[in-house]
Design an enzyme around this catalytic site. Structure first.
Site, short mmCIF file in Angstrom:
data_model
loop_
_atom_site.label_atom_id
_atom_site.label_comp_id
_atom_site.label_asym_id
_atom_site.label_seq_id
_atom_site.Cartn_x
_atom_site.Cartn_y
_atom_site.Cartn_z
N ASN A 128 0.84 -1.19 0.00
CA ASN A 128 0.00 0.00 0.00
C ASN A 128 0.88 1.25 0.00
O ASN A 128 2.11 1.14 -0.05
CB ASN A 128 -0.96 -0.01 1.19
CG ASN A 128 -0.23 -0.14 2.51
OD1 ASN A 128 0.54 0.74 2.90
ND2 ASN A 128 -0.43 -1.27 3.20
N PHE A 165 -5.16 2.71 14.73
CA PHE A 165 -5.39 3.70 13.68
C PHE A 165 -6.46 3.17 12.73
O PHE A 165 -6.52 1.96 12.46
CB PHE A 165 -4.11 4.00 12.91
CG PHE A 165 -3.28 5.09 13.51
CD1 PHE A 165 -3.15 6.32 12.87
CD2 PHE A 165 -2.65 4.91 14.74
CE1 PHE A 165 -2.39 7.35 13.43
CE2 PHE A 165 -1.89 5.91 15.30
CZ PHE A 165 -1.76 7.14 14.65
#
Length: 421
Positions: free
Chosen positions: A219, A336
């Site tokens: 990513n 997160f």
């Protein structure tokens, strides 16, 4: 986590600091370094190279330090009493910030052709240096070699940090922030202590899930937020370990870094270290899936058909596994949530479903924030007896957001009822 945990004040009470300033654009930050040393109770005298005076005036640093600024080795009035030797003897520590590539090279070779390099040879006190240069200059083998040689000569190298630079480039080479530099200085001069520091474990960056020997799933995470958190945790007094996926960032000063590639490797290290920690922050962008079987050899394009079918299997949920540890082993857990829509809904769901103590949620679809940038905005979510509370953290540098996050985590351990700090 200990209930009395709080940000330490960098103490330099009674310490005499000699600050060397060389000719880099980061010299404007030297004024803040002088202020922070004074605020911490230290005395500071400034020595400037000729080039440094093109970026910041001696008068500015004189006004802030309350001491005359020295700029010349051949100052008859000062040298009448061997002034450069007296300055070297006066100092409890020599700090050079910023240090240009040129100055570092001259120090490595033992040159003494101006006041600052002469003092550096004559000073027997602890010596610290904060490099500052263009990212290409810092990456050059000569610069890296010189920085390594300084370390062998007894210098403590602080940073450099990574981020946007004055020339517009982005990368490692930017001088560490003044707060981090002064904190490192205070730690260097602090008396020895036998009291162990609380431990923080932080994950950062992406993971790479191999498809074959040359391809992988990953990513866009740059790791900048996790690295900012690690640097900030050190400043907050934590013994900090950073479990990092593949990134192009320098290790923050004082941080122990463990490099991993895959989610399985990160999972193994996280569960090994988390039971020993007071604080765990899962900031890494961990791949949700990996190839069920990575190919032993490079996958070849086939002539028949225009598609390729891959079988993926789910990776372990690292943050949920840490949050599920037994009470005696479980740290305070911060997760997160990087979302592109319905940020609040997904974040509050994650808070409850994974039994986290604090969730930091950000909209990664916003331009100029999140992945790869130096700034970030987020919302913090946590549970209280009255329900879920939230705090909206507007766009700000990632280091500032990191401090807000760790401050808030500390405040929740002091006040478990969850009142906002």
């Amino acid at each position: 986590m200990a209930s009395n945990q709080a940000w330490p004040s960098a103490s330099l009470v009674g310490k005499r600091i000699l600050l060397g300033v060389s000719a880099g654009i980061a010299a404007y930050k030297s004024a803040q370094i002088v202020r922070l040393i004074k605020q911490a109770g230290g005395e500071v005298r400034v020595v400037m190279t000729d080039g440094a005076q093109a970026f910041i005036t001696p008068l500015t640093l004189q006004a802030l330090s309350g001491e005359a600024v020295r700029t010349s080795l051949l100052d008859p009035a000062a040298e009448a009493g061997m002034g450069h030797i007296e300055l070297a003897r006066w100092a409890d520590a020599l700090l050079v910030a910023p240090a240009t590539a040129d100055l570092i090279a001259r120090l490595v070779h033992g040159l003494a052709d101006d006041l600052l390099t002469t003092l550096s040879l004559a000073c027997e006190a602890p010596r610290l240096i904060a490099p500052a240069m263009n990212q290409a200059m810092w990456r050059h083998p000569a610069s890296r070699r010189n920085a390594s040689l300084l370390g062998e000569d007894g210098w403590q190298v602080i940073g450099p940090a990574a981020g946007e630079q004055a020339c517009g480039d982005v990368g490692p080479g930017r001088m560490s922030e003044p707060e981090a530099i002064v904190e490192a200085l205070a730690r260097r001069l602090a008396p020895p202590t036998t009291t162990p520091r609380p431990r923080a474990v932080i994950t950062a960056g992406p993971t790479r899930e191999a498809l074959d020997p040359v391809r992988y799933l990953s990513n866009h995470s740059s790791g900048k937020m996790g690295y900012a958190l690690a640097a900030t945790a050190v400043e907050a007094g934590f013994d900090t370990t950073l479990i990092s996926g593949p990134v192009n960032l320098a290790t923050p000063p004082g941080v122990t870094r463990l490099d991993v590639e895959s989610a399985l490797e990160m999972h193994e290290q996280a569960l090994r270290l988390a039971p020993k920690a007071a604080l765990f922050i899962g900031c890494a962008a961990v791949a949700d899936y990996r190839a069920e079987h990575a190919a032993e050899h490079k996958l070849k394009k086939v002539d028949e058909g225009d598609t390729l079918t891959l079988t993926l299997t789910k990776n372990p949920d690292i943050i949920a596994a840490v949050a599920a540890l037994e009470p005696g082993e479980r740290p305070f857990v911060v997760g997160f949530a990087a979302e592109t829509r319905d940020v609040s809904r997904y974040a509050t769901d994650k808070l409850a479903r994974k039994n986290l103590d604090l969730v930091v949620a950000n909209d990664v679809a916003r331009q100029g924030l999140g992945f790869g940038s130096d700034d970030n905005a987020a919302m913090l979510f946590w549970r209280t007896p009255a329900g879920i509370e939230s705090l909206d953290a507007k766009a700000q540098p990632k280091r500032a957001l990191a401090r807000l996050i760790i401050d808030h985590a500390l405040s929740l351990t002091v006040n478990p009822d969850g009142a906002a700090p």
